[in-house]
Design an enzyme around this catalytic site. Structure first.
Site, PDB file in Angstrom:
ATOM      1  N   CYS A   1      38.945  51.831  40.450  1.00 38.68           N
ATOM      2  CA  CYS A   1      38.070  50.830  39.832  1.00 38.68           C
ATOM      3  C   CYS A   1      37.449  50.033  40.979  1.00 38.68           C
ATOM      4  CB  CYS A   1      38.869  49.926  38.900  1.00 38.68           C
ATOM      5  SG  CYS A   1      37.922  48.559  38.172  1.00 38.68           S
TER       6      CYS A   1
ATOM      7  N   CYS B   1      46.438  48.556  35.468  1.00 38.50           N
ATOM      8  CA  CYS B   1      45.610  48.474  36.670  1.00 38.50           C
ATOM      9  C   CYS B   1      46.159  47.353  37.547  1.00 38.50           C
ATOM     10  CB  CYS B   1      44.153  48.201  36.296  1.00 38.50           C
ATOM     11  SG  CYS B   1      43.034  48.007  37.719  1.00 38.50           S
TER      12      CYS B   1
ATOM     13  N   CYS C   1      35.424  32.854  46.121  1.00 40.28           N
ATOM     14  CA  CYS C   1      36.745  32.830  45.504  1.00 40.28           C
ATOM     15  C   CYS C   1      37.411  31.462  45.510  1.00 40.28           C
ATOM     16  CB  CYS C   1      37.668  33.840  46.195  1.00 40.28           C
ATOM     17  SG  CYS C   1      39.262  34.002  45.350  1.00 40.28           S
TER      18      CYS C   1
ATOM     19  N   CYS D   1      36.826  34.589  51.398  1.00 44.17           N
ATOM     20  CA  CYS D   1      35.790  35.106  50.505  1.00 44.17           C
ATOM     21  C   CYS D   1      34.993  33.940  49.911  1.00 44.17           C
ATOM     22  CB  CYS D   1      36.405  35.945  49.388  1.00 44.17           C
ATOM     23  SG  CYS D   1      37.471  37.281  49.998  1.00 44.17           S
TER      24      CYS D   1
ATOM     25  N   CYS E   1      45.206  44.533  33.538  1.00 44.45           N
ATOM     26  CA  CYS E   1      44.907  44.522  34.965  1.00 44.45           C
ATOM     27  C   CYS E   1      45.612  43.334  35.602  1.00 44.45           C
ATOM     28  CB  CYS E   1      43.404  44.420  35.193  1.00 44.45           C
ATOM     29  SG  CYS E   1      42.467  45.769  34.458  1.00 44.45           S
TER      30      CYS E   1
ATOM     31  N   CYS F   1      45.511  32.104  48.870  1.00 41.44           N
ATOM     32  CA  CYS F   1      45.114  33.284  49.633  1.00 41.44           C
ATOM     33  C   CYS F   1      44.572  32.877  50.997  1.00 41.44           C
ATOM     34  CB  CYS F   1      44.053  34.073  48.868  1.00 41.44           C
ATOM     35  SG  CYS F   1      43.593  35.616  49.688  1.00 41.44           S
TER      36      CYS F   1
ATOM     37  N   ARG G   1      31.736  48.129  33.590  1.00 37.45           N
ATOM     38  CA  ARG G   1      32.368  46.989  32.927  1.00 37.45           C
ATOM     39  C   ARG G   1      31.562  45.710  33.112  1.00 37.45           C
ATOM     40  NH1 ARG G   1      37.619  46.784  35.061  1.00 37.45           N
ATOM     41  NH2 ARG G   1      38.166  48.302  33.462  1.00 37.45           N
TER      42      ARG G   1
END
Length: 364
Positions: free
Chosen positions: A190, A130, A61, A58, A98, A54, A262
Site C-alpha cells: 500500500c 495492514c 505531520c 515530516c 490498518c 516521532c 483510496r
C-alpha cells in the site's frame, strides 16, 4: 483485465491529468469498470497504536516531536485494546484494520513482538491487517508476513524532487527499499501520497511515475489531501479543491488500473457529491472512523448513509487475495536478528521546518 503499463513518463501522465474533465472522467470510469466492480468500495479502519513523539521532521505531520501541535501522545497499545478496536471496526463494516505507529523504523524487541501478536490476533478475526511502522528490513517483513499481515503501507508522499522540500530526516530511496523488502514476502503493498503540500502538478505526476513504474504496482494507493495542522510547517497551506482531487484520482486510476485507489485524508472537506465523483473516477477504497491517526475523518454512520445513497457496497475481506495463514511465534521460521540498519539521514535544512521547530521550542 487490461494490460498494466509500467513505463509511464511524466509527460504522458501530465497529458492525462490535463485532459478536459469530462473526457478524463469517462476514460477513468471505463478503466475502472474493466478492472473492478464500480459499486464495491473497500473500507478500512486506521488505528494509531502508538501516537506522537516521532523523531522525524515530516512537514505535514503533527506527530513529529519537534513541532508543537497539541497532539496527545500515547505508548504502544496492548493486544487486548487493539482487538477490541478491531471488533468495533468489523461491526461497523470495515474489512481491514490498518495499524500505525509513530516510528522512524521498526526496531527488533518487545514492542515489535507485541505488534506481531496484534497482527496474529486481527488476522484470526478474519479481517485484513495492514501496518504502517516506518522503514523495515527484509527479515522484519518476513516476520510480519508469518504473523498474517495482509498489507504494508509506506507512502512515497510526493515526487522524489519535491520530497526534499518536505522531509530532511530520511531519504526517498529508503522508502523504495522498504517497499522492495515487503515485495520479498507475500504481503501486498500500500503506497501513495499527499497533494496540497505546495507541490506543483509536475510533482504530482512525478509521484505517479514513481508508483506506476514499480513492478508490480502497489495493490493499494491512498490519495491524501493535506490536512494542515497548526504548529506544523505546512499549517498555512490552502486546502486543495475537489476538482484537483477528482483529477488526481482519475489519473491514478488510468495509470494504475488494477490498484485499489483510496480516498484518504481530507474527506471531511469533501461534499457527498464530490466524493461521489471521486468514486466515479475510480476511487474504490476509503478509511472509515472518526479519526485518521490524529486528524478528523467522517463518522462511519455518515459513510454508510452515503454508501446507501450511492448504491455502494463494502468489499468483503480477502476479495483480492486469499487470507494469509498465521504462524504462531513459537513456530516462526524467522527470528529477531537485533538488526540496527543504517537508514539514510540526509539532514539538509528545510527553512519552514526549522522555523516550525523553533516556534515549537518557544511554546514548550
Amino acid at each position: 483485465m487490461s494490460d498494466t503499463k509500467h513505463n509511464w513518463t511524466k509527460e504522458e501522465i501530465l497529458e492525462i491529468y490535463n485532459k478536459p474533465l469530462m473526457e478524463l472522467l469517462y476514460e477513468a470510469a471505463t478503466v475502472h469498470r474493466v478492472n473492478h466492480d464500480p459499486n464495491v468500495v473497500q473500507v478500512s479502519t486506521l488505528l494509531s497504536i502508538k501516537t506522537g513523539g516521532c523523531s522525524e521532521d515530516c512537514g505535514y505531520c503533527p506527530q513529529a516531536a519537534r513541532y508543537h501541535t497539541n497532539i496527545e501522545g500515547n505508548d504502544l497499545m496492548t493486544v487486548p485494546q487493539v482487538k477490541a478496536q478491531a471488533l468495533r471496526a468489523k461491526a461497523s463494516g470495515s474489512s481491514r484494520v490498518c495499524m500505525g505507529a509513530a516510528w522512524r523504523n521498526v526496531k527488533d524487541g518487545d514492542e515489535f513482538d507485541a505488534v506481531l501478536e496484534m497482527v496474529r490476533t486481527i488476522n484470526k478475526l478474519d479481517m485484513e491487517v495492514c501496518c504502517t511502522l516506518g522503514m523495515i528490513t527484509e527479515n522484519q517483513a518476513q516476520r510480519l508476513a508469518e504473523a498474517g499481515l495482509y498489507a504494508y503501507n509506506y507512502n512515497l508522499d510526493s515526487s522524489e524532487e519535491y520530497y526534499k522540500e518536505v522531509i530532511s530526516t530520511r531519504g526517498y530511496q529508503d522508502r523504495l527499499d522498504t517497499i522492495d523488502n515487503v515485495r520479498k514476502t507475500n504481503v501486498t503493498v500500500c503506497s501513495g501520497g499527499i497533494i496540497g503540500m505546495g507541490e506543483n502538478i509536475e510533482d504530482r505526476a512525478g509521484m505517479l511515475v514513481a508508483l506506476s513504474t514499480l513492478n508490480p504496482q502497489p495493490e493499494s494507493t491512498p490519495i491524501n489531501a493535506l490536512v494542515a495542522v497548526e504548529g506544523t510547517p505546512l499549517e498555512d497551506e490552502k486546502p486543495v479543491s475537489i476538482w484537483e482531487m477528482i483529477r488526481m484520482v482519475a489519473t491514478t486510476r488510468i495509470v494504475m488500473p488494477e490498484t485499489q485507489v483510496r480516498l484518504s485524508a481530507g474527506r471531511t472537506q469533501m461534499s457527498r457529491e464530490g466524493q461521489a465523483m471521486c468514486f466515479f473516477a475510480g476511487a474504490n477504497s476509503i478509511f472509515a472512523g472518526d479519526k485518521l491517526l490524529t486528524t478528523p475523518n467522517p463518522d462511519v454512520n455518515e459513510d454508510m448513509k452515503m454508501f446507501e445513497l450511492l448504491g455502494l457496497n463494502p468489499q468483503k475481506p480477502f476479495t483480492k487475495k486469499v487470507q494469509p495463514q498465521t504462524v504462531e511465534a513459537t513456530d516462526s521460521e524467522f527470528e529477531s536478528l537485533g538488526e540496527k540498519p543504517k537508514w539514510t539521514r540526509p539532514e539538509h535544512k528545510i527553512e519552514r521546518n526549522e522555523l516550525a521547530k523553533e516556534k515549537g521550542k518557544l511554546i514548550k
